[in-house]
Design an enzyme around this catalytic site. Structure first.
Site, PDB file in Angstrom:
ATOM      1  N   SER A  44       0.720  -1.101   0.113  1.00 45.58           N
ATOM      2  CA  SER A  44       0.131   0.207   0.072  1.00 45.58           C
ATOM      3  C   SER A  44       0.710   1.423   0.055  1.00 45.58           C
ATOM      4  CB  SER A  44      -1.069  -0.098   1.156  1.00 45.58           C
ATOM      5  OG  SER A  44      -0.431   0.127   2.243  1.00 45.58           O
ATOM      6  N   LYS A  87       0.391   4.411   6.770  1.00 45.74           N
ATOM      7  CA  LYS A  87      -0.237   5.166   5.923  1.00 45.74           C
ATOM      8  C   LYS A  87       0.320   6.758   5.871  1.00 45.74           C
ATOM      9  CE  LYS A  87      -2.976   1.669   4.723  1.00 45.74           C
ATOM     10  NZ  LYS A  87      -2.852   0.975   3.790  1.00 45.74           N
TER      11      LYS A  87
END
Length: 176
Positions: A44, A87
């Protein structure tokens, strides 16, 4: 009762154990309250962070609430509290963020008070706030400051991909 040689050996052993306990306490406090080492997995955050990259994080930014848009953070997953996610912060409380940046007709959402909007740099292969919504600030654990492994790619993290932030974040008058 004890010979002086045995007494000296016991005192030396006690001193070594005492130093080991002190260093263990210092290491525990440092890793629990100041910094941490993180090994990342998953695609990700590519191309910024790859699977098996080792990162150093610091916890003061989260404690002092100085995390800003563009920072890479480690947080507890809002869907599974047993795992941590890595993230990038794309929105803070009061910001307007785009839910579908690749779409022709855009949908926006306001980040509520006490929350952040987290996205992966690899937006096509990331389960992030676009899936599970805004993340409570209390789930943030630390901010990534340095990549230590692999050695050829070590150093400070590159900034966010500009096209990602330009599409994702639409600032309104938030008073900041």
């Amino acid at each position: 009762m004890f010979s002086s040689g045995l007494r000296a050996a016991v005192w030396k052993a006690a001193a070594v154990v005492g130093y080991a306990v002190q260093y263990g306490c210092i290491a525990h406090c440092t890793l629990e309250y100041a910094t941490d080492f993180i090994v990342c997995s998953g695609p990700s955050m590519e191309p910024t962070i790859h699977t098996q990259d080792v990162l150093i994080t610091e916890k003061f930014s989260v404690m002092m609430k100085t995390v800003d848009v563009g920072d890479v953070v480690i947080a507890r997953s809002p869907t599974n509290p047993n795992i941590f996610i890595c993230k990038r912060v794309a929105g803070l409380e009061g910001d307007k963020v785009c839910l579908n940046p690749g779409s022709f007709i855009k949908k926006y959402r306001w980040v509520p008070r006490g929350h952040v909007w987290l996205v992966g740099d690899n937006m096509g292969n990331s389960s992030d706030s676009r899936v599970y919504g805004p993340v409570p600030y209390a789930l943030l654990r630390s901010k990534v400051v340095f990549k230590v492994w692999p050695p050829g790619d070590s150093g400070s993290l590159r900034g966010p991909p500009q096209e990602m932030l330009q599409v994702l974040r639409t600032m309104k008058d938030t008073g900041r």
